[in-house]
Enzyme design. Structure first.
Site, PDB file in Angstrom:
ATOM      1  N   GLU A   1      42.501  43.742  52.047  1.00 45.22           N
ATOM      2  CA  GLU A   1      42.074  43.885  50.641  1.00 45.22           C
ATOM      3  C   GLU A   1      41.849  42.496  50.083  1.00 45.22           C
ATOM      4  OE1 GLU A   1      43.657  45.515  46.277  1.00 45.22           O
ATOM      5  OE2 GLU A   1      44.833  45.923  48.101  1.00 45.22           O
TER       6      GLU A   1
ATOM      7  N   ASN B   1      38.449  45.657  44.820  1.00 45.98           N
ATOM      8  CA  ASN B   1      38.744  46.297  43.534  1.00 45.98           C
ATOM      9  C   ASN B   1      37.519  46.198  42.617  1.00 45.98           C
ATOM     10  OD1 ASN B   1      41.805  47.013  43.368  1.00 45.98           O
ATOM     11  ND2 ASN B   1      41.719  45.009  44.382  1.00 45.98           N
TER      12      ASN B   1
ATOM     13  N   GLU C   1      37.832  50.303  45.527  1.00 49.97           N
ATOM     14  CA  GLU C   1      39.070  50.687  44.851  1.00 49.97           C
ATOM     15  C   GLU C   1      38.857  50.687  43.338  1.00 49.97           C
ATOM     16  OE1 GLU C   1      42.471  48.482  45.972  1.00 49.97           O
ATOM     17  OE2 GLU C   1      42.285  48.916  48.124  1.00 49.97           O
TER      18      GLU C   1
ATOM     19  N   ASP D   1      43.340  53.595  43.049  1.00 52.81           N
ATOM     20  CA  ASP D   1      44.348  52.536  43.125  1.00 52.81           C
ATOM     21  C   ASP D   1      45.434  52.728  42.068  1.00 52.81           C
ATOM     22  OD1 ASP D   1      45.532  50.266  44.069  1.00 52.81           O
ATOM     23  OD2 ASP D   1      44.190  48.874  43.009  1.00 52.81           O
TER      24      ASP D   1
ATOM     25  N   GLU E   1      51.571  50.853  48.402  1.00 53.41           N
ATOM     26  CA  GLU E   1      51.457  49.442  48.032  1.00 53.41           C
ATOM     27  C   GLU E   1      52.846  48.840  47.824  1.00 53.41           C
ATOM     28  OE1 GLU E   1      47.562  48.675  45.549  1.00 53.41           O
ATOM     29  OE2 GLU E   1      48.727  50.230  44.545  1.00 53.41           O
TER      30      GLU E   1
END
Length: 829
Positions: A612, A670, A702, A733, A790
């Site tokens: 990520e 993201n 995301e 997310d 996460e």
């Protein structure tokens, strides 16, 4: 034997004190009016007035003419008229010879009688004692008419002999009757004109239309013309007697004609007259004005030329008005009938005057008397017509004011709550306000409004807004000013005594936090955040106070739902720090200070499946900053798109390098909700993948749960569905930080659910967290979605997640975010 005629002199008024200007200039009219009344009471029983025939002496053109009398040398051109003395038989001694007042440089009267010849000569500026009413000059003859054998009247440099209309002989009673007739006419007409002038001046203060202004000018010109032409003005200004008054009323005549024509074109509706006719009428009016000036200044221009120009211009403007009246009446003008009713007599007299000036009618006083009567009639009738139109226009203006007030209320009222809207509040900010007694400004924001709209529909959201507005109104009281300035934002102004309601507003906001509201089967939650600022001395501008309240609201919203914060100086410091940080971010973005770091994503068996991308800011003053340290920068509308582009470009470039090295790994990026609006945004992302030679499944898009649940609109859904259908992975997310239910997962076009690190951090210590995480994993799997946990920090958390069958893991346990050694920091795209 040569004798001199006696002059009838007008005594000057004695100056015993300094009177106001309007009194000094009005006393003559007052005396004249009183004289009219006295004359009416004591009218003479017997009066002798004789119209004397006369003819021009074509053989004599110098001063040495008439009765064998030798005059002083004179180089001017003289025009002599022989008067038939037969009509003088009944005239007693000291009778009055009355002649027309025309333009000349000198006048001489010679009367031959049995005792010799009497002569009087006057220059054009020496006639202060020889005027009488009716635009005439008067010379008193001491010899009885039966003793006179001849009368000669000579003019030096007369403008036009044809303008000599009449010569009259009057005894004193006859002259008194003559003056009485003119006095009555002048008094009546001036009275009507003056009344109309005052009335229309009053109307002009209310209704400032072009036709009204021109009508006032016309009335003033008519009054001045009447007073000058008749000689009534000479009671105040006797020095104007003679040709000076003639030149003056030529100018006034031009003013009357021009203002009358302008009144016509301003009064008639614009669509009723051809534009070319209006333009021609304006040119004709200018021609009349120019001709009147030429006619008045006969010392510079030939008198005959001035008269011809003036007569021609008046004929032109009269014909133009007649044509315009025909056009207007045929096209259905309503105003034209008022105009014709008042102006036809004036126009008729104007035509008669032109005929008389051309010698087609007798040169007597009838046309002048009729002209002044027509002026009085016109002023009276049109004043009544204007009064009627004024009432109509006043009604129209009142209706327009009412409509304007209605439109203002509509434009400044929020239709949902009935309170003021943003336009009204903005107007209040721009207008100076008197708040010497102090002012409180409260900025209010409704919590959960977007979630309410999404869960229960916009009708429920509207009900929540109305409920909040009613509570604010009840708490703030009737003296407060309340405006809804945004979808979920209100502003309350408490000025002076209304400030006593501040505590009630604060208490209401505190008590309303979490209060239920039933609507159409849904239970809604009322909750508000508020920021407060005040000024006690009234010197601070309202805009600055509102800005402080907005800063306090920002702090309240950051503190949580249902909070109240009052402004303090630290808030301004924080705002300045944010502004400085944003300015530094713009420089840093241009200089490549924002660098991509990559966080590993592993399967539950420890195998690496992807990364990520996370931006870090290498700040020259503050060091390396994580996204949480520059959240305001990430939310900035100007910087966010550039940072988003930088993150996506860096991630795809790195993914292409890894894939070229044989590593088939996922790359997660993201996205903000604003960057995923519609299929166009999705197509742009797919184009980026194609440019880097990457398959769609290599990218994970995301989107935070709060973004999806706070604005799950058609445009966002379209973008996510387009990406998912193309093979791109879509991840929800930070699941659990918002207010999405597990059931709502089925409505989100995502194939990956990422459980927020907050739940994972409490996993080993909280049975409740374990239940939530297990339920989320099971439900997501039942929907065919993968689950990522996460923030995995230790082995105990990893083992629990593995036992719960969590698919993918992220966190410090697998390594901190790092740059790839082979890549260089990317510059802003």
């Amino acid at each position: 034997m040569v004798g001199m005629l006696h002059d009838s002199s007008i005594p000057k008024p004695a100056r015993t004190g300094r009177l106001p200007l309007y009194v000094r200039r009005s006393w003559g009219l007052i005396v004249l009016a009183v004289g009219v009344l006295l004359a009416l009471v004591a009218a003479p029983a017997r009066a002798e007035i004789a119209q004397l025939p006369f003819a021009q002496d074509q053989a004599c053109h110098n001063a040495d003419c008439g009765a064998g009398v030798t005059a002083a040398p004179d180089n001017g051109r003289w025009t002599w008229f022989r008067v038939d003395p037969a009509g003088l038989v009944r005239m007693p001694a000291d009778w009055n010879l009355v002649v027309d007042n025309v333009r000349f440089s000198a006048i001489e009267v010679r009367v031959t009688h049995r005792d010799g010849t009497s002569v009087v000569r006057r220059g054009q500026y020496d006639l202060a004692g020889n005027w009488t009413l009716g635009n005439n000059l008067r010379f008193k003859v001491p010899v009885a008419g039966r003793d006179i054998s001849s009368v000669a009247i000579g003019y030096r440099d007369i403008d036009a002999p044809g303008l000599m209309r009449s010569v009259k002989a009057m005894d004193e009673p006859g002259h008194d009757a003559f003056v009485l007739r003119w006095s009555v006419q002048v008094t009546l007409v001036v009275g009507v004109l003056f009344s109309a002038f005052i009335y229309n001046m009053f109307l002009l203060t209310w209704l400032r239309t072009a036709f009204q202004r021109w009508y006032v000018v016309w009335l003033a010109g008519c009054m001045a013309y009447l007073l000058v032409w008749t000689g009534a003005i000479l009671t105040l200004f006797p020095f104007m007697a003679g040709p000076a008054s003639v030149r003056t009323f030529y100018l006034l005549l031009g003013l009357i004609v021009v203002s009358g024509a302008a009144f016509f074109f301003a009064l008639i509706e614009k669509d009723k007259l051809p534009k070319r006719l209006v333009d021609f009428g304006q040119l004709a009016g200018m021609a009349v004005a120019l001709a009147a000036v030429v006619a008045a200044f006969d010392t510079l221009f030939p008198a005959a030329l001035g008269d011809r120009l003036l007569n021609g211009a008046m004929v032109t403007i009269t014909l133009t008005l007649i044509v315009g009246s025909g056009y207007a009446s045929l096209r259905g003008s309503r105003a034209i009938w008022y105009y014709l009713a008042g102006w036809l007599p004036v126009l008729a007299v104007m035509v008669l005057r032109i005929f008389r000036n051309m010698g087609l009618l007798p040169q007597d006083d009838a046309v002048d008397l009729a002209g002044f009567a027509a002026m009085g009639w016109e002023s009276l009738l049109l004043s009544l017509a204007i009064a009627d139109r004024f009432r109509q226009l006043r009604r129209d203006a009142d209706a327009a004011d009412a409509e304007r007030d209605t439109l203002f209320r509509v434009a400044t009222t929020d239709p949902l709550t009935g309170l003021g809207n943003r336009a009204l509040f903005q107007n209040m900010l721009e207008q100076p306000m008197s708040h010497a007694a102090g002012i409180d400004v409260i900025a209010v924001d409704i919590d959960f409004l977007k979630q309410t709209n999404d869960m229960a529909g916009h009708d429920a959201g509207d009900a929540l807004i109305v409920a909040v507005g009613e509570r604010l109104t009840a708490a703030a009281g009737p003296d407060a000013s309340i405006a809804r300035v945004g979808g979920d934002e209100f502003v309350i102004l408490l000025v002076g005594p209304a400030r006593e309601r501040l505590a009630a507003v604060r208490q209401m906001i505190a008590l309303s936090s979490g209060a239920p509201l039933r609507h159409s089967g849904h239970t809604l939650t009322i909750s508000m955040c508020a920021g407060h600022a005040s000024s006690d001395d009234g010197r601070m501008p309202l805009a600055r106070i509102f800005k402080q309240a907005d800063l306090a609201l920002y702090r309240a919203k950051a503190a949580g739902r249902g909070c109240w914060r009052s402004y303090d100086a630290t808030m301004a410091d924080e705002a300045d720090a944010r502004s400085r940080l944003l300015a530094e971010a713009r420089v840093g973005l241009a200089n490549g200070q924002f660098q991509p770091h990559y966080l590993k994503m592993v399967r539950n068996d420890g195998a690496l499946v992807g990364h990520e991308v996370l931006l870090r800011w290498q700040h020259p003053r503050l060091g390396l900053l994580a996204p949480a340290d520059f959240a305001d920068v990430m939310r900035d509308a100007m910087l966010q798109p550039a940072l988003q582009t930088l993150a996506l470009h860096s991630a795809l470039a790195q993914s292409a390098l890894l894939r070229a090295g044989g590593e088939d790994l996922l790359m997660a990026v993201n996205f903000a909700g604003g960057q995923l609006q519609g299929t166009g945004a999705a197509v742009a992302i797919l184009d980026q993948l194609a440019q880097h030679g990457l398959p769609p499944h290599s990218l994970v898009v995301e989107v935070a749960e709060t973004v999806v649940m706070g604005g799950l609109g058609d445009a966002l859904v379209e973008a996510l569905e387009c990406l998912r259908d193309a093979g791109v992975n879509v991840a929800l997310d930070d699941f659990g930080t918002g207010h999405a239910s597990l059931i709502q997962l089925r409505d989100v076009p995502a194939n990956i659910v990422k459980i927020d690190a907050g739940f994972v951090a409490r996993l080993a210590d909280s049975a409740g967290s374990q239940q939530v995480v297990r339920a989320t994993i099971d439900l997501a799997h039942s929907m065919g979605k993968q689950v990522v946990a996460e923030g995995v920090q230790d082995e105990a958390q990893r083992q629990l997640l593995v036992r719960m069958n969590c698919d993918l893991l992220q966190g410090a346990l697998f390594g901190a975010p790092q740059q790839f050694p082979a890549t260089q920091p990317a510059a802003a795209a």
